[in-house]
Design an enzyme around this catalytic site. Structure first.
Site, short mmCIF file in Angstrom:
data_model
loop_
_atom_site.label_atom_id
_atom_site.label_comp_id
_atom_site.label_asym_id
_atom_site.label_seq_id
_atom_site.Cartn_x
_atom_site.Cartn_y
_atom_site.Cartn_z
CG ASP A 49 2.74 84.48 -29.49
OD1 ASP A 49 1.53 84.58 -29.23
OD2 ASP A 49 3.34 83.39 -29.50
CB SER A 50 2.46 83.73 -24.96
OG SER A 50 2.00 82.85 -25.97
CE1 TYR A 80 2.78 85.07 -21.46
CE2 TYR A 80 1.32 86.68 -22.46
CZ TYR A 80 2.55 86.36 -21.92
OH TYR A 80 3.53 87.32 -21.86
N GLY A 81 -2.04 80.46 -22.06
CA GLY A 81 -3.39 79.92 -22.22
C GLY A 81 -4.09 79.44 -20.96
CB CYS A 91 -0.57 86.18 -27.99
SG CYS A 91 -1.08 85.03 -26.74
CB THR A 133 -4.07 83.75 -24.63
OG1 THR A 133 -4.30 82.46 -25.21
CG2 THR A 133 -4.34 83.71 -23.16
CD GLU A 141 5.13 75.98 -27.85
OE1 GLU A 141 5.90 75.70 -26.91
OE2 GLU A 141 4.61 77.09 -28.01
CB CYS A 164 -4.84 79.19 -30.84
SG CYS A 164 -3.28 78.78 -30.06
CB THR A 165 -0.25 81.93 -32.28
OG1 THR A 165 -0.11 81.23 -31.04
CG2 THR A 165 -0.48 83.40 -32.04
CG HIS A 166 0.82 77.19 -31.11
ND1 HIS A 166 0.85 78.47 -30.61
CD2 HIS A 166 1.91 76.56 -30.61
CE1 HIS A 166 1.92 78.60 -29.82
NE2 HIS A 166 2.57 77.45 -29.81
N1 DGL Z 1 -0.13 82.36 -28.32
C1 DGL Z 1 -1.21 81.69 -27.61
C2 DGL Z 1 -2.56 82.04 -28.29
O1 DGL Z 1 -2.61 82.40 -29.45
C3 DGL Z 1 -1.01 80.20 -27.54
C4 DGL Z 1 0.14 79.79 -26.65
C5 DGL Z 1 -0.09 80.16 -25.20
O2 DGL Z 1 -1.00 79.62 -24.55
O3 DGL Z 1 0.68 80.99 -24.71
O4 DGL Z 1 -3.56 81.95 -27.65
#
Ligand code: DGL
Length: 268
Positions: A6-7, A38-39, A69, A71, A154, A186-188
């Site tokens: 993941d990012s 990364y978004g 991730c 993205t 976060e 999205c992971t979050h």
């Molecule tokens: N892990 C990214 C996603 O699931 C979210 C965080 C990022 O933008 O790096 O898109």
């Protein structure tokens, strides 16, 4: 070993579900915290970063890498599978999270109106729409980029009124479109799932990316014995980050929902 990339921290929500559904396997997690988020990055940057991470995980002994991730799955997975893997790591596999989510959503949707939320890059990729259309042409798809949600999660702003207010603002256009199923792309977002469900109402089904990824991984391993038999099964988990290990440990525990013992720093 199964690699999970993941990012940053978010993929730990996915690893958490892997550990629940498939606890006996060995996992190596890599968070590219130094270069996250990364978004909002360009396609080329996301591809180069993801490729370096996948290369690291294969060299660390992984047979299979899951790009947790969204993205990176949306912007880099196809190119990695088609260009990088064939030339550099033949016989190994890289999977993403977009297809598992779409398969789940398409099965759930009864009202033919699907909503997708994600980072700017994920929404810009149009990949969810493309994948949905491959499976079902009768669904209408509505997108909403929610760039403020990752930094809020976060920062630990899960129960703040400001977060609920921003969520309402992002979700209102999808409510107006009367979607019946919502993909959390999205992971979050699983950390906000209660508020998202409350705002969308009980008639909207929510697809949790971490749960969908774990179910589909279990299914994949059943169907691909040639990969499954190469995987170690000692229930061991190793963590790597490209940034500060102490910070990874502290924040990561919130996403993983359990203690993280050791974290090693790597430079990609
Ligand atoms: N892990 C990214 C996603 O699931 C979210 C965080 C990022 O933008 O790096 O898109």
């Amino acid at each position: 070993m199964i690699g999970v990339f993941d990012s940053g921290f978010g993929g730990l929500t996915v690893l958490k579900e892997f550990l629940r559904v498939l606890p006996s396997y060995d996992y190596t997690y890599l968070g590219d915290n130094a270069r996250a988020p990364y978004g909002d990055k360009s396609d080329e940057a996301i591809y180069q970063y993801t490729r370096a991470a996948v290369d690291f995980l294969f060299k660390a002994g992984c047979e299979l890498v899951i790009i947790a991730c969204h993205t990176a799955s949306a912007k880099a997975l196809r190119r990695i599978q088609q260009e990088f893997l064939l030339k550099n790591h033949q016989g190994k596999r890289v999977l993403g999270v977009v297809v598992p989510m779409v398969e789940e959503a398409v099965q759930l949707s009864r009202g033919h109106r699907l909503g997708i939320i994600g980072t700017n890059a994920t929404i810009d990729s149009g990949v969810y729409k493309k994948e949905v259309e491959k499976l079902r042409g009768d669904l209408e798809i509505f997108h909403q980029a929610c760039p403020l949600l990752v930094p809020m999660v976060e920062a630990g702003w899960l129960d703040k009124p400001e977060t609920k207010m921003i969520l309402k603002k992002y979700l209102r256009p999808l409510k107006v479109k009367e979607i019946d199923t919502l993909i959390l792309g999205c992971t979050h977002y699983p950390l906000l799932i209660k508020d998202i469900s409350r705002i969308m109402g009980k008639n909207v089904k929510i697809v949790n990316p971490a749960e969908a990824a774990a179910e589909k991984l279990a299914d994949y391993l059943k169907r691909h014995k040639e990969i499954e038999k190469k995987l170690m099964k000692n229930g061991k988990v190793i963590f790597y980050t490209t940034d500060n290990p102490a910070k990874f440990k502290e924040l990561g525990q919130r996403f993983l929902g359990k203690n993280i013992d050791g974290v090693e720093k790597v430079i990609l």
